[in-house]
Design an enzyme around this catalytic site. Structure first.
Site, PDB file in Angstrom:
ATOM      1  N   GLU A  36      41.013  30.321  38.349  1.00 28.69           N
ATOM      2  CA  GLU A  36      42.314  29.512  39.463  1.00 28.69           C
ATOM      3  C   GLU A  36      43.182  28.390  38.414  1.00 28.69           C
ATOM      4  O   GLU A  36      44.161  27.578  39.995  1.00 28.69           O
ATOM      5  CB  GLU A  36      41.919  30.192  40.740  1.00 28.69           C
ATOM      6  CG  GLU A  36      41.389  31.481  40.856  1.00 28.69           C
ATOM      7  CD  GLU A  36      41.429  30.950  41.886  1.00 28.69           C
ATOM      8  OE1 GLU A  36      41.883  31.364  43.544  1.00 28.69           O
ATOM      9  OE2 GLU A  36      40.653  32.226  42.448  1.00 28.69           O
TER      10      GLU A  36
ATOM     11  N   VAL B 210      45.686  28.446  30.440  1.00 32.38           N
ATOM     12  CA  VAL B 210      45.499  29.340  29.663  1.00 32.38           C
ATOM     13  C   VAL B 210      46.364  29.664  28.528  1.00 32.38           C
ATOM     14  O   VAL B 210      47.601  30.025  28.875  1.00 32.38           O
ATOM     15  CB  VAL B 210      44.686  30.819  30.014  1.00 32.38           C
ATOM     16  CG1 VAL B 210      44.214  31.750  28.560  1.00 32.38           C
ATOM     17  CG2 VAL B 210      43.739  30.587  31.124  1.00 32.38           C
TER      18      VAL B 210
ATOM     19  N   TYR C   5      40.501  48.273  50.072  1.00 29.46           N
ATOM     20  CA  TYR C   5      41.862  48.136  49.635  1.00 29.46           C
ATOM     21  C   TYR C   5      41.562  47.476  51.520  1.00 29.46           C
ATOM     22  O   TYR C   5      41.764  48.781  52.013  1.00 29.46           O
ATOM     23  CB  TYR C   5      42.458  48.107  48.637  1.00 29.46           C
ATOM     24  CG  TYR C   5      43.210  46.959  48.477  1.00 29.46           C
ATOM     25  CD1 TYR C   5      44.654  46.311  48.904  1.00 29.46           C
ATOM     26  CD2 TYR C   5      43.321  46.726  46.907  1.00 29.46           C
ATOM     27  CE1 TYR C   5      45.493  45.504  48.548  1.00 29.46           C
ATOM     28  CE2 TYR C   5      44.181  45.802  46.848  1.00 29.46           C
ATOM     29  CZ  TYR C   5      45.340  44.948  47.349  1.00 29.46           C
ATOM     30  OH  TYR C   5      45.950  44.235  46.943  1.00 29.46           O
TER      31      TYR C   5
END
Length: 617
Positions: free
Chosen positions: A335, A341, A537
């Site tokens: 995170e 990256v 979800y």
């Protein structure tokens, strides 16, 4: 001169060795080995996302500026723009569903602030020495208020609500910088270390964990490192079926460019229109079609990360290594706390020959979950299989007519289906035609043993169309005093039903105790299945009229819901991540020792806390 020649020759040999180690050599014209490491067809990908994102995207809501739900003068809902299959359509029943569900009225509006108030943005606190050195690199940057605010938030309810209300920001990035490649990121990180500047990587900005919020106590200059211009496919290796891609590329651009060469990744998170490859890696993302293609950790072969200590990358791109702990597992889900990256090598596949949608109606949620469990047990899940509860069925039926309920009512009654209990699973099969048809029969046969009734291909396809527009509904709700949010978890199969029931009951109870005057909407769906469990979800919304601080009320209810999830055996997150929103539960989730190990890695690669956005830890 001879020295320069020797140096050039040494560099050439070193570069050749690196290419060999990477396992990807350019194919010569007379080489018929089948390996083709090609450059992306477009030398410079303009991409979907411009530097000035506010030119095409909402600054205070989800998605494109020209796309939104609204109630027209006739009181009918419609979806504007031309980007989606739903665009331009009138939804005649959405108003009735909206008003009946929330006790809201389209006559009582809560309009958003029309434009950013620059006076509400704190002045930029620049590190002048850093800025001067950055200018020398030629890397573009900005400290304009609109650019800074756009990268000061993700899409949590409290973030969007504050933007709509025109509230003053406590802390935002002091400047935004746009690297164009890996080497640019190396330069930026080096300068940040030299001048003690705080960096926050920014990919697609779709975070729902407060991960992009600037720590208010941070006194250093904060720089948002926007990777959106690092958006090229650097090469495609057709023999090994991998592609080497810059991490700033947006999901829809990645798939579009790969499709032009006949390939795909198959990684399709709900946010793929706007989320980035680097963001997927940083949050351990999951996609709708993971049953065939895998989650991001299954797709990644190689990752390049720029940290304050240097560049982290493996020396080999083999499919598996036994060389101690896998460094990728420290990067996946980090995170933005360890570095940036910059490039990813990932698996690709030929575009599937055949694709077929489907849907199944079950008499109740219990039957639907049992069917999904059996499909997972037999390891025959289609590319995607998602189970919607009755609340979502009612929403689809009333608002979008995602099931032809008015035509099939007699069939449902004949089968003993109660319209207030039945649930729907949407299916997507991919592969060669013969296997897809065999696969389809196998899944429908399993569904039938649990009382499932085939509901048609069109309904399955409509369900997937909704996937990319449903996030726009929250903006419509907030226009009429309704707040909404989603959150997710993963849970063992034997806890799915209890968790879903208990979390819904907890939300309803908390809303009542906290003065919410109208019945909230609590809904869930099972979105991804595994051998040992599933992802669930939740969607949660309520009419906040009469509440002094609706965001605080919402946050306390969601906090209680998260506690209930953990108490019922669910995880802290399946794919959204932790950010700042959920880090208080990290010790409970991975133990104090686990948190200590993560902190040790952070301290080693970033001893001066250059990546100081305070996520996870």
């Amino acid at each position: 001169m001879a020295s320069d020649s020797n140096s050039s020759e040494s560099q050439r040999i070193a570069q050749q060795r690196l290419r060999i180690i990477a396992g990807h050599l350019q194919k010569h014209k007379d080489d018929d080995s089948g390996t083709i490491a090609t450059e992306c067809k477009a030398e410079a990908n303009k991409g979907t996302v411009p530097r000035k994102r506010q030119e095409i995207m909402k600054w205070n809501g989800w998605g494109y500026s020209d796309s939104k739900f609204l109630f027209n003068k006739k009181g009918q809902a419609e979806f504007t723009g031309k980007r989606y299959r739903l665009s331009g359509m009138v939804l005649p029943s959405l108003q009735d569903w909206f008003e009946n569900t929330f006790g809201a009225s389209v006559n009582h509006k809560s309009p958003a602030t029309p434009a950013l108030n620059a006076s509400a943005v704190p002045p930029a606190s620049l590190n002048e020495a850093f800025v001067e050195d950055l200018k020398a690199t030629g890397i573009p940057f900005s400290h304009e208020a609109e650019d800074r605010v756009f990268r000061a938030h993700g899409h949590c309810l409290h973030e969007i609500f504050a933007l709509r209300e025109g509230k003053k920001f406590e802390r935002v990035p002091d400047m935004v910088v746009w690297p164009n490649c890996h080497n640019d990121v190396v330069k930026i990180v080096e300068l940040a270390c030299k001048h003690n500047v705080c960096l926050i990587p920014y990919g697609g900005g779709t975070s729902v964990t407060s991960a992009l919020e600037c720590p208010p106590e941070e006194t250093r200059c904060i720089v948002s490192l926007d990777t959106s211009q690092m958006n090229r496919i650097l090469w495609i290796d057709e023999k090994n079926l991998v592609a080497h891609v810059e991490a700033g590329i947006i999901g829809q651009d990645l798939e579009r460019l790969l499709n032009e060469s006949g390939y795909c990744t198959g990684h399709e998170p709900d946010s793929m229109e706007f989320s980035s490859l680097g963001g997927w890696v940083a949050t351990r993302a999951s996609g709708m079609k993971k049953n065939v293609y895998g989650n991001i950790e299954d797709l990644v072969i190689h990752i390049k990360v720029v940290t304050p200590r240097g560049v982290i990358e493996k020396s080999c791109q083999g499919p598996r290594m036994s060389t101690g702990p896998d460094i990728h597992h420290f990067i996946l889900g980090s995170e933005g706390t360890l570095g940036v990256v910059t490039e990813v090598t990932m698996k690709i596949r030929p575009i599937p020959e055949y694709q077929k949608y489907g849907s199944v109606v079950f008499p109740n949620f219990e039957a639907g979950v049992a069917c999904l469990r059996e499909v997972a047990k037999q390891r025959c899940a289609p590319a995607s299989i998602r189970l919607m509860d009755n609340e979502q069925f009612q929403f689809g039926k009333s608002s979008f007519k995602t099931l032809p309920f008015h035509l099939c009512k007699g069939i449902y009654i004949f089968k003993g289906f109660d319209p207030h209990q039945l649930v729907v699973a949407t299916l997507l099969f991919e592969g060669d035609r013969e296997r897809v048809l065999q696969h389809e029969k196998q899944v429908y046969d399993i569904a039938a043993t649990f009382g499932g009734l085939a509901a048609g291909e069109d309904n399955g396809q409509r369900g997937y169309i909704l996937t990319f527009v449903i996030a726009y509904l929250r903006d419509l709700g907030m226009d009429y005093y309704v707040v909404a949010e989603s959150f997710e978890t993963s849970v063992p199969w034997d806890r799915v039903l209890d968790l879903c029931r208990n979390v819904k009951e907890r939300i309803n109870r908390e809303c009542k105790e906290r003065g919410v005057q109208f019945q909230p909407l609590t809904s869930c769906r099972v979105t991804q299945t595994y051998d040992a469990g599933a992802c669930v979800y939740f969607y949660f919304a309520f009419n906040y009229r009469g509440l002094a601080d609706p965001v605080h009320t919402y946050e306390r209810v969601e906090h209680a819901a998260r506690e209930e999830i953990l108490a019922n055996g669910g995880s802290l997150s399946h794919h959204h991540g932790v950010g700042k929103l959920r880090k208080e539960w990290m010790k409970e989730s991975i133990s104090s020792l686990g948190v200590g190990m993560l902190q040790s890695v952070k301290d080693y690669v970033d001893p001066d806390n250059i990546f100081g956005n305070r996520n996870l830890l």
